[in-house]
Scaffold this active site. Structure first.
Site, short mmCIF file in Angstrom:
data_model
loop_
_atom_site.label_atom_id
_atom_site.label_comp_id
_atom_site.label_asym_id
_atom_site.label_seq_id
_atom_site.Cartn_x
_atom_site.Cartn_y
_atom_site.Cartn_z
N LYS A 73 0.81 -1.22 0.00
CA LYS A 73 0.00 0.00 0.00
C LYS A 73 0.84 1.27 0.00
O LYS A 73 0.39 2.32 -0.47
CB LYS A 73 -0.94 0.00 1.20
CG LYS A 73 -2.00 -1.09 1.18
CD LYS A 73 -2.98 -0.91 0.04
CE LYS A 73 -4.13 -1.89 0.13
NZ LYS A 73 -5.11 -1.72 -0.97
N GLU A 95 -9.76 5.65 3.16
CA GLU A 95 -10.53 4.54 3.71
C GLU A 95 -9.56 3.39 3.95
O GLU A 95 -8.47 3.34 3.37
CB GLU A 95 -11.62 4.11 2.73
CG GLU A 95 -11.20 3.11 1.67
CD GLU A 95 -10.11 3.58 0.72
OE1 GLU A 95 -9.29 2.75 0.29
OE2 GLU A 95 -10.07 4.78 0.39
N SER A 362 1.75 -9.73 -0.71
CA SER A 362 1.40 -8.31 -0.65
C SER A 362 1.54 -7.69 0.73
O SER A 362 1.63 -6.47 0.84
CB SER A 362 -0.03 -8.11 -1.15
OG SER A 362 -0.94 -8.91 -0.41
#
Length: 380
Positions: A73, A95, A362
Site C-alpha cells: 500500500k 478509507e 502483498s
C-alpha cells in the site's frame, strides 16, 4: 465530476513532469525500501506430510511484505500524497479495510506534514486493532463507520462523502483500483512498480519469463500492479485469487468475479455482488482486505477478455496457506496474501520443474495474529 476532472488533469500533468517521478522514485527507494526482493522458496513445495500439495515448479515470492509499513500500500500512498501536495490539498481523506492502506496513508501524511482522516468499518476497527493504534500513533484521526456491513464498502462510502463535502481543501487518497476514473488508473500505475521489478528480477536470475503470476484480489491493487507490465506477454498466465469465505454455495464469500454480475458501485461499472434487486450484497472473508463486494473495473475487463483467470480460496484454505508459509519458510504472511500462497502451491503441483510461479506476497501477517488465533481457538 468537476473534482474528478480536476484530479485527472493534475495527474496527467504530474505524469509529464520528470521532477514528480524523480521525487517519487527517491522516496520509494530510500523511505519505502524498494526494490523488494524476489525470494525462491526452499521448502514450500517440498514433498512430505508437513507441506501438502507438493509440486515441481519453482515458487518465488515477491516480498512486498518487507516494505515500510508492511505491505504494498505504501507504493500508492506515496504517489497520491505527492500528487495531493502538488495540487495544494493539505487535508487527506482515506478509507481502509485491513488497515494497511490506512497505516500507509497516515505514514506518508506524517512524512509530508499533511492532515490525515481515515474511515474504517467498525467491524474492521475491532479485528484490526493493532493497525488502528498504529494510525493514531502516526497522527491520523480514525473514524469508525457503523453503517451497513461496517466493513470496507461502508468506509469508502463515508470517505467519498467527506471528500465531496470538503473538496476545496481535501484530497481523497483511495487505496485500491476501484472507484471512479481516474482512480483505477492512478492506483494501477503507482502499483505497477511491482510487476516491473518482477520482470527484471526473474529475467536477471533465471533468464526467462515466469510461467504464472498469482495474487489475491479484493479491490485488486496488488494484483493489478503485478499483472499490468505482463499483459502483452501471452505466455505468462495471470491468476487472481478471490475470497470464497465459508463457500460460494452458502453466500458467505467475497468473490465478485466468480459469483457476481455487472453493476455500478462507487462510481465504476464492474463485477459486483448484489441481490436480485441490484442491492449490494453482504460479504464474508477472514481477510479484512478482501472483504469487499466489488472489484476493480480493469480486473473485470481482464476476466471478460480472457487474459486473466480468477479463482477462489476459502477461509480454511487461506489458513492452510498461512500455516504452510510459516512452517516451511519462516515467513508470516497477511491473510490476504495467504489466499494467493495456497493457490500458488496448488498450481505449482500441476507444472514442471522448468516452470516459475511468482506469488505477490502483498503484506505481512502480524496484523492478523489475533484473527488467526481466534480461528484456531488459541487465546493470546
Amino acid at each position: 465530476m468537476s473534482a474528478l476532472a480536476g484530479l485527472e488533469a493534475a495527474y496527467a500533468a504530474a505524469c509529464d513532469d520528470p521532477a514528480f517521478h524523480e521525487e517519487l522514485g527517491a522516496l520509494l527507494t530510500s523511505y519505502a525500501g524498494r526494490p523488494t526482493p524476489l525470494y525462491e522458496t526452499r521448502r514450500l513445495t517440498a514433498t512430505g506430510e508437513t507441506i501438502p500439495n507438493a509440486g515441481g515448479a519453482k515458487v518465488l515470492l515477491k516480498r512486498e511484505d518487507l516494505l515500510h509499513t508492511g505491505a504494498h500500500k505504501i507504493n500508492n500512498a506515496l504517489g497520491q500524497a505527492l500528487l495531493a501536495r502538488r495540487m495544494g490539498k493539505r487535508r487527506i481523506v482515506a478509507e481502509t479495510g485491513a488497515g494497511q492502506h490506512g497505516v500507509a496513508t497516515a505514514t506518508v501524511c506524517s512524512l509530508l506534514d499533511l492532515e490525515c482522516i481515515v474511515y474504517m468499518g467498525a467491524e474492521d476497527v475491532e479485528r484490526q486493532s493493532p493497525n488502528v493504534f498504529r494510525m493514531k500513533l502516526l497522527g491520523a484521526e480514525v473514524k469508525p463507520v457503523d453503517s451497513g456491513s461496517r466493513t470496507l464498502k461502508d468506509a469508502i462510502n463515508e470517505a467519498i462523502r467527506d471528500w465531496v463535502t470538503n473538496v476545496d481543501s481535501s484530497y481523497y487518497l483511495l487505496g485500491s483500483v476501484v472507484g471512479p476514473h481516474p482512480y483505477p488508473v492512478m492506483v494501477r500505475d503507482f502499483q505497477s512498480v511491482i510487476g516491473r521489478e518482477t520482470r527484471e528480477q526473474v529475467m536477471t536470475e533465471y533468464e526467462r519469463q515466469p510461467s504464472c503470476l498469482v495474487a489475491c484480489v479484493g479491490g485488486g491493487s496488488n494484483a493489478a500492479g503485478l499483472f499490468y507490465p505482463f499483459l502483452d506477454d501471452a505466455g505468462v498466465r495471470l491468476i487472481g485469487v478471490e475470497a470464497a469465505g465459508k463457500g460460494l454455495d452458502n453466500g458467505g464469500h467475497a468473490a465478485s468475479l466468480a459469483a457476481g454480475r455487472a453493476g455500478v458501485l462507487h462510481g465504476a461499472m464492474s463485477y459486483l455482488l448484489q441481490d436480485r434487486h441490484g442491492q449490494v450484497a453482504a460479504t464474508t472473508s477472514i481477510a479484512p482486505g478482501l472483504d469487499y463486494p466489488g472489484v476493480g473495473p480493469e480486473h473485470s475487463y481482464l476476466k471478460d477478455s480472457g487474459r486473466a483467470e480468477y479463482v477462489t480460496v476459502t477461509d480454511d484454505q487461506a489458513l492452510e496457506g498461512f500455516r504452510m508459509l510459516c512452517a516451511a519458510e519462516g515467513i508470516i504472511p497477511a491473510l490476504e496474501s495467504s489466499h494467493a500462497v495456497y493457490k500458488a502451491v496448488e498450481v505449482a503441483a500441476s507444472l514442471s520443474a522448468e516452470d516459475i510461479v511468482v506469488v505477490n506476497l502483498s503484506g505481512r501477517g502480524d496484523k492478523d495474529l489475533g484473527i488467526v488465533a481466534g480461528a484456531l481457538g488459541v487465546s493470546l
